[in-house]
Design a protein around this motif. Sequence first.
Motif, PDB file in Angstrom:
ATOM      1  N   TYR A 107      11.087   2.675   1.673  1.00 41.15           N
ATOM      2  CA  TYR A 107      12.335   3.365   1.373  1.00 41.15           C
ATOM      3  C   TYR A 107      13.313   3.231   2.554  1.00 41.15           C
ATOM      4  CZ  TYR A 107       9.386   5.353  -2.318  1.00 41.15           C
ATOM      5  OH  TYR A 107       8.531   5.514  -3.366  1.00 41.15           O
ATOM      6  N   ASN A 108      14.071   4.276   2.844  1.00 42.12           N
ATOM      7  CA  ASN A 108      15.046   4.170   3.925  1.00 42.12           C
ATOM      8  C   ASN A 108      14.450   4.513   5.291  1.00 42.12           C
ATOM      9  OD1 ASN A 108      14.981   6.725   2.603  1.00 42.12           O
ATOM     10  ND2 ASN A 108      16.770   7.408   3.751  1.00 42.12           N
ATOM     11  N   ALA A 109      13.119   4.389   5.404  1.00 32.82           N
ATOM     12  CA  ALA A 109      12.448   4.483   6.703  1.00 32.82           C
ATOM     13  C   ALA A 109      11.826   3.133   7.063  1.00 32.82           C
ATOM     14  CB  ALA A 109      11.366   5.563   6.651  1.00 32.82           C
ATOM     15  N   SER A 110      12.226   2.078   6.361  1.00 35.12           N
ATOM     16  CA  SER A 110      11.583   0.768   6.530  1.00 35.12           C
ATOM     17  C   SER A 110      11.801   0.188   7.931  1.00 35.12           C
ATOM     18  CB  SER A 110      12.083  -0.210   5.471  1.00 35.12           C
ATOM     19  OG  SER A 110      11.709   0.224   4.176  1.00 35.12           O
ATOM     20  N   GLY A 111      12.976   0.388   8.507  1.00 39.52           N
ATOM     21  CA  GLY A 111      13.244  -0.135   9.839  1.00 39.52           C
ATOM     22  C   GLY A 111      12.365   0.507  10.894  1.00 39.52           C
ATOM     23  N   GLU A 112      12.275   1.814  10.863  1.00 37.60           N
ATOM     24  CA  GLU A 112      11.425   2.539  11.816  1.00 37.60           C
ATOM     25  C   GLU A 112       9.961   2.148  11.627  1.00 37.60           C
ATOM     26  OE1 GLU A 112      10.218   7.160  13.010  1.00 37.60           O
ATOM     27  OE2 GLU A 112      11.780   6.768  11.520  1.00 37.60           O
ATOM     28  N   PHE A 113       9.546   1.993  10.367  1.00 37.43           N
ATOM     29  CA  PHE A 113       8.167   1.597  10.066  1.00 37.43           C
ATOM     30  C   PHE A 113       7.868   0.210  10.640  1.00 37.43           C
ATOM     31  CE2 PHE A 113       4.804  -0.176   7.424  1.00 37.43           C
ATOM     32  CZ  PHE A 113       3.914   0.880   7.300  1.00 37.43           C
ATOM     33  N   ALA A 114       8.826  -0.708  10.506  1.00 40.62           N
ATOM     34  CA  ALA A 114       8.636  -2.064  11.031  1.00 40.62           C
ATOM     35  C   ALA A 114       8.494  -2.051  12.549  1.00 40.62           C
ATOM     36  CB  ALA A 114       9.803  -2.954  10.615  1.00 40.62           C
ATOM     37  N   ILE A 115       9.264  -1.212  13.208  1.00 41.14           N
ATOM     38  CA  ILE A 115       9.209  -1.140  14.670  1.00 41.14           C
ATOM     39  C   ILE A 115       7.910  -0.484  15.145  1.00 41.14           C
ATOM     40  CG2 ILE A 115      10.242  -0.014  16.688  1.00 41.14           C
ATOM     41  CD1 ILE A 115      12.986  -0.450  15.271  1.00 41.14           C
ATOM     42  N   LYS A 116       7.530   0.626  14.524  1.00 44.25           N
ATOM     43  CA  LYS A 116       6.373   1.383  14.989  1.00 44.25           C
ATOM     44  C   LYS A 116       5.046   0.802  14.520  1.00 44.25           C
ATOM     45  CE  LYS A 116       8.473   5.965  15.585  1.00 44.25           C
ATOM     46  NZ  LYS A 116       8.407   7.391  15.163  1.00 44.25           N
ATOM     47  N   ILE A 117       5.048   0.177  13.332  1.00 43.79           N
ATOM     48  CA  ILE A 117       3.787  -0.255  12.719  1.00 43.79           C
ATOM     49  C   ILE A 117       3.757  -1.760  12.469  1.00 43.79           C
ATOM     50  CG2 ILE A 117       2.277   0.040  10.710  1.00 43.79           C
ATOM     51  CD1 ILE A 117       3.422   2.973  10.587  1.00 43.79           C
ATOM     52  N   GLY A 118       4.824  -2.297  11.912  1.00 42.69           N
ATOM     53  CA  GLY A 118       4.956  -3.755  11.812  1.00 42.69           C
ATOM     54  C   GLY A 118       4.014  -4.441  10.842  1.00 42.69           C
ATOM     55  N   ILE A 119       3.686  -3.765   9.718  1.00 41.70           N
ATOM     56  CA  ILE A 119       2.808  -4.327   8.692  1.00 41.70           C
ATOM     57  C   ILE A 119       3.572  -4.340   7.367  1.00 41.70           C
ATOM     58  CG2 ILE A 119       0.642  -4.041   7.418  1.00 41.70           C
ATOM     59  CD1 ILE A 119      -0.383  -2.346   9.780  1.00 41.70           C
ATOM     60  N   PRO A 120       3.544  -5.430   6.603  1.00 43.97           N
ATOM     61  CA  PRO A 120       4.139  -5.391   5.260  1.00 43.97           C
ATOM     62  C   PRO A 120       3.458  -4.307   4.425  1.00 43.97           C
ATOM     63  CG  PRO A 120       3.677  -7.649   5.905  1.00 43.97           C
ATOM     64  CD  PRO A 120       3.025  -6.773   6.930  1.00 43.97           C
ATOM     65  N   ALA A 121       4.234  -3.383   3.868  1.00 47.83           N
ATOM     66  CA  ALA A 121       3.646  -2.263   3.133  1.00 47.83           C
ATOM     67  C   ALA A 121       4.616  -1.770   2.067  1.00 47.83           C
ATOM     68  CB  ALA A 121       3.291  -1.124   4.085  1.00 47.83           C
ATOM     69  N   LYS A 122       4.067  -1.165   1.023  1.00 50.59           N
ATOM     70  CA  LYS A 122       4.878  -0.546  -0.023  1.00 50.59           C
ATOM     71  C   LYS A 122       4.291   0.805  -0.358  1.00 50.59           C
ATOM     72  CE  LYS A 122       8.201  -0.078  -2.822  1.00 50.59           C
ATOM     73  NZ  LYS A 122       8.270   1.306  -2.283  1.00 50.59           N
ATOM     74  N   SER A 123       5.149   1.811  -0.409  1.00 51.51           N
ATOM     75  CA  SER A 123       4.719   3.179  -0.676  1.00 51.51           C
ATOM     76  C   SER A 123       5.175   3.630  -2.060  1.00 51.51           C
ATOM     77  CB  SER A 123       5.296   4.122   0.377  1.00 51.51           C
ATOM     78  OG  SER A 123       6.714   4.130   0.282  1.00 51.51           O
ATOM     79  N   GLY A 124       4.597   4.744  -2.508  1.00 50.09           N
ATOM     80  CA  GLY A 124       5.013   5.383  -3.748  1.00 50.09           C
ATOM     81  C   GLY A 124       4.948   6.886  -3.591  1.00 50.09           C
ATOM     82  N   VAL A 125       5.698   7.613  -4.428  1.00 52.96           N
ATOM     83  CA  VAL A 125       5.783   9.070  -4.253  1.00 52.96           C
ATOM     84  C   VAL A 125       4.530   9.804  -4.715  1.00 52.96           C
ATOM     85  CG1 VAL A 125       8.300   9.143  -4.292  1.00 52.96           C
ATOM     86  CG2 VAL A 125       7.027   9.375  -6.440  1.00 52.96           C
TER      87      VAL A 125
ATOM     88  N   VAL B  49      -0.021  19.120   6.702  1.00 57.99           N
ATOM     89  CA  VAL B  49       0.617  20.435   6.625  1.00 57.99           C
ATOM     90  C   VAL B  49       2.139  20.333   6.716  1.00 57.99           C
ATOM     91  CG1 VAL B  49      -1.374  21.678   7.506  1.00 57.99           C
ATOM     92  CG2 VAL B  49       0.329  20.797   9.113  1.00 57.99           C
ATOM     93  N   LYS B  50       2.625  19.209   7.242  1.00 53.87           N
ATOM     94  CA  LYS B  50       4.076  19.020   7.385  1.00 53.87           C
ATOM     95  C   LYS B  50       4.695  18.346   6.160  1.00 53.87           C
ATOM     96  CE  LYS B  50       3.564  18.324  12.382  1.00 53.87           C
ATOM     97  NZ  LYS B  50       3.743  17.360  13.501  1.00 53.87           N
ATOM     98  N   GLY B  51       3.859  17.938   5.215  1.00 47.42           N
ATOM     99  CA  GLY B  51       4.361  17.228   4.046  1.00 47.42           C
ATOM    100  C   GLY B  51       4.377  18.091   2.793  1.00 47.42           C
ATOM    101  N   LYS B  52       4.864  17.474   1.706  1.00 53.06           N
ATOM    102  CA  LYS B  52       4.983  18.173   0.424  1.00 53.06           C
ATOM    103  C   LYS B  52       4.746  17.181  -0.702  1.00 53.06           C
ATOM    104  CE  LYS B  52       8.242  20.900  -2.322  1.00 53.06           C
ATOM    105  NZ  LYS B  52       9.673  21.290  -2.489  1.00 53.06           N
ATOM    106  N   VAL B  53       3.999  17.594  -1.724  1.00 55.95           N
ATOM    107  CA  VAL B  53       3.762  16.700  -2.856  1.00 55.95           C
ATOM    108  C   VAL B  53       5.034  16.575  -3.687  1.00 55.95           C
ATOM    109  CG1 VAL B  53       1.303  17.230  -2.958  1.00 55.95           C
ATOM    110  CG2 VAL B  53       2.904  18.556  -4.354  1.00 55.95           C
ATOM    111  N   ALA B  54       5.106  15.492  -4.478  1.00 54.80           N
ATOM    112  CA  ALA B  54       6.319  15.193  -5.269  1.00 54.80           C
ATOM    113  C   ALA B  54       6.341  16.042  -6.540  1.00 54.80           C
ATOM    114  CB  ALA B  54       6.353  13.707  -5.612  1.00 54.80           C
ATOM    115  N   ASP B  55       6.659  17.328  -6.390  1.00 51.22           N
ATOM    116  CA  ASP B  55       6.605  18.226  -7.536  1.00 51.22           C
ATOM    117  C   ASP B  55       7.821  18.126  -8.451  1.00 51.22           C
ATOM    118  OD1 ASP B  55       8.418  19.384  -5.814  1.00 51.22           O
ATOM    119  OD2 ASP B  55       7.290  21.247  -5.520  1.00 51.22           O
TER     120      ASP B  55
END
Length: 309
Positions: free
Chosen positions: A245-263, A21-27
């Motif tokens: 993207y530009n949340a990679s540092g926070e993702f590495a700290i909180k989750i720490g798994i190699p990952a790639k996202s897409g819109v 509910v807090k997100g939005k699709v890539a319209d």
Amino acid sequence: MLCRTSEELQALVDEAKRCTVKGKVADYIPALGKANPNDLAVAIHYPNGECTSAGDIEKKFTLQSVSKVITLALVLMDRGPSYVFEKVGMEPTGDPFNSIVKLETMALSKPLNPMINAGALAVTHMIKGDSVKQRLERLLEFVRELTNDSTVFYSEDVSRSEFETAFLNRSLSYFLKQNGIINEDVEELMDLYTKQCAIEMNSLDLARIGVVFAMDGVDPISGKQIIPSDIARICKTFMVTCGMYNASGEFAIKIGIPAKSGVSGGIMAAVPGKFGIGIFGPALNEQGNSIAGIKLLELLSNNYQLSMF
């Protein structure tokens, strides 16, 4: 084994799904705007061939930026790291994935890394072949080998929608051409790049690609070394430093798994030596990452101690 039952995994999906509910699709890409923001699916593929899944895992989606790491692997195999990194850097950035700022301010005017759009365009330019059709077919053949699915293709609807609205990517491409990073016709590159981003699959396929990266480029089912181990290592490193993207540092700290996202809402994760994860959740956060997908990975990482750090 992580999440031994689908019911166990479904409970985590249900918890993560509250975030949609807090997100939005890539319209801003019209075809992607048709997605249901409440969707969330996940598959976990193990080296022994077993797979645990939850949600609407058969639902297909386009790779979008997840394709960047796959194309990078192919181009590194084709041309070698020295050639590729002469044109594209290796450094993370705090700027948005579609920013032109660093191209204008960096002395060498080359993209900082292959995971931002400018870098991905430069990498796609390096796919070998005499035509867009031939280069696309080489990439599709590689993806089909990774997924062990000969039917993988691209969505014509999504690729057309992206091609018609790719004004910023055209600008990035002209800047790259001005500075000698690419030398092909920009419209041909746009044709190839938008079809690359529109390659379509489901969460099960994506998890199977993830497990190949997790196992250092080896298909654990056939035992074939699809990607050389040093290239798989390079790709996973970029997934850690630049994959979200530009949340990679926070993702590495909180989750720490190699990952790639897409819109489109896809996330491919590769837990080194253990398994691959494929996620689809089209509701995005401000950085363009699947908001429920990230929450789900955080739950998995915390509950099962998956962080590599």
